[in-house]
Design a protein around this motif. Sequence first.
Motif, PDB file in Angstrom:
ATOM      1  N   TRP A   1       0.832  -1.199   0.000  1.00  0.00           N
ATOM      2  CA  TRP A   1       0.000   0.000   0.000  1.00  0.00           C
ATOM      3  C   TRP A   1       0.871   1.255   0.000  1.00  0.00           C
ATOM      4  CZ3 TRP A   1      -4.840  -0.352  -1.307  1.00  0.00           C
ATOM      5  CH2 TRP A   1      -5.566  -1.515  -1.033  1.00  0.00           C
ATOM      6  N   GLU A   2       1.834   1.281   0.889  1.00  0.00           N
ATOM      7  CA  GLU A   2       2.732   2.436   0.934  1.00  0.00           C
ATOM      8  C   GLU A   2       3.593   2.527  -0.337  1.00  0.00           C
ATOM      9  OE1 GLU A   2       1.417   1.674   5.009  1.00  0.00           O
ATOM     10  OE2 GLU A   2       2.329   0.367   3.504  1.00  0.00           O
ATOM     11  N   LEU A   3       4.040   1.357  -0.813  1.00  0.00           N
ATOM     12  CA  LEU A   3       4.895   1.358  -1.993  1.00  0.00           C
ATOM     13  C   LEU A   3       4.152   1.889  -3.210  1.00  0.00           C
ATOM     14  CD1 LEU A   3       7.550   0.608  -3.389  1.00  0.00           C
ATOM     15  CD2 LEU A   3       6.619  -1.699  -3.756  1.00  0.00           C
ATOM     16  N   SER A   4       2.922   1.442  -3.419  1.00  0.00           N
ATOM     17  CA  SER A   4       2.156   1.917  -4.581  1.00  0.00           C
ATOM     18  C   SER A   4       1.856   3.414  -4.466  1.00  0.00           C
ATOM     19  CB  SER A   4       0.859   1.114  -4.723  1.00  0.00           C
ATOM     20  OG  SER A   4       0.044   1.245  -3.569  1.00  0.00           O
ATOM     21  N   SER A   5       1.573   3.874  -3.252  1.00  0.00           N
ATOM     22  CA  SER A   5       1.329   5.311  -3.065  1.00  0.00           C
ATOM     23  C   SER A   5       2.590   6.124  -3.315  1.00  0.00           C
ATOM     24  CB  SER A   5       0.806   5.573  -1.650  1.00  0.00           C
ATOM     25  OG  SER A   5      -0.423   4.909  -1.422  1.00  0.00           O
ATOM     26  N   ASP A   6       3.722   5.640  -2.797  1.00  0.00           N
ATOM     27  CA  ASP A   6       4.984   6.351  -2.991  1.00  0.00           C
ATOM     28  C   ASP A   6       5.360   6.407  -4.474  1.00  0.00           C
ATOM     29  OD1 ASP A   6       5.126   6.725  -0.293  1.00  0.00           O
ATOM     30  OD2 ASP A   6       6.552   5.094   0.083  1.00  0.00           O
ATOM     31  N   ARG A   7       5.115   5.323  -5.201  1.00  0.00           N
ATOM     32  CA  ARG A   7       5.449   5.329  -6.627  1.00  0.00           C
ATOM     33  C   ARG A   7       4.527   6.253  -7.413  1.00  0.00           C
ATOM     34  NH1 ARG A   7       6.969  -1.061  -7.964  1.00  0.00           N
ATOM     35  NH2 ARG A   7       9.032  -0.999  -6.963  1.00  0.00           N
ATOM     36  N   ALA A   8       3.265   6.312  -7.029  1.00  0.00           N
ATOM     37  CA  ALA A   8       2.354   7.250  -7.692  1.00  0.00           C
ATOM     38  C   ALA A   8       2.798   8.686  -7.450  1.00  0.00           C
ATOM     39  CB  ALA A   8       0.929   7.030  -7.189  1.00  0.00           C
ATOM     40  N   ASN A   9       3.222   8.991  -6.224  1.00  0.00           N
ATOM     41  CA  ASN A   9       3.682  10.342  -5.919  1.00  0.00           C
ATOM     42  C   ASN A   9       5.017  10.648  -6.581  1.00  0.00           C
ATOM     43  OD1 ASN A   9       2.070  12.175  -4.171  1.00  0.00           O
ATOM     44  ND2 ASN A   9       1.899  10.329  -2.917  1.00  0.00           N
TER      45      ASN A   9
END
Length: 309
Positions: free
Chosen positions: A209-217
Amino acid sequence: MSTQGPPIIIRRKKVVHGHHGGSWKIALADFMTALMALFLVLWILSSATPQQRQGVAEYFSTPLLTAIAGGEKQASSPNVIPGGGPDPTSMEGERERIDRRVDSRPSNVPQRLRELRRRIENAVQADPMLRELRNQLRFDMTREGLRIQLVDTDKRPMFELGSDQVAPYMRRLLRTMAPLLNEVSNPISISGHTDNLRYVGGLQGYSNWELSSDRANASRRELIAGGLEPDHLLRVAGMGDQVPIPNSEPGDAINRRIALVVLYQEIANHIRTQGSRGEMFGVPSAMPPSDDLPTDEFVEGIRETLGGQ
């Protein structure tokens, strides 16, 4: 007395040839001017980039009626007199009638998105470094708008393994797309996705969850660095491993991806006002083929479902 008759007088007309004038000089000057203009155009085209040549081709592909009338507003009007109200000399009635339709005309939406897709594909094709990423760049239509997916492969990941560190070619691709996305007024949604490979700590600590959010940002930052107007961004989200690509295994590399969606204006308005996804607005579930943009009937169905906005 003399017997000779009256003298015979013969009159001959003197033919005077008129001067030919200088009309040939004018014709020659026109020919030389046209020839010089032709050589200038050929020289400019030979030194232009593929993007510039594409722009010239698009200019000449504009319908003649639209170009003469100064745009679709006037060309689409059935009235010769630019009026429409009670007074033929007044333009208020015609202007109001057209302005209400200009943004809701269904054919405008697919055309803008077709143009955007073609421009991105041409920009990728023109760059030798990005040309190798063509198979990792996917376009399709969703109920929310034009979706552009940047997917991983085992040999060429978009991010460093397990981090949001953007690969150089991914950075170049995002920064190349940024100014092209500015050419449409539609808001943009960015979502990050991962495969189902979990961290050792599971969901207790740093997870997909954090990884996908960080990559989107991280993708958002690269787009902004490439020139994307911040006001174009409407939503940045991390989806974890919950939305795999259809007909793929959850652990496949293509599920590690970034999805950019150029949103329909109606969907963006409802996201702003209701805080919900487009699927919750009663948008028709029938979708066009994934390789094609929506038909006018499909877009019109969305507008009718959303109240004709």
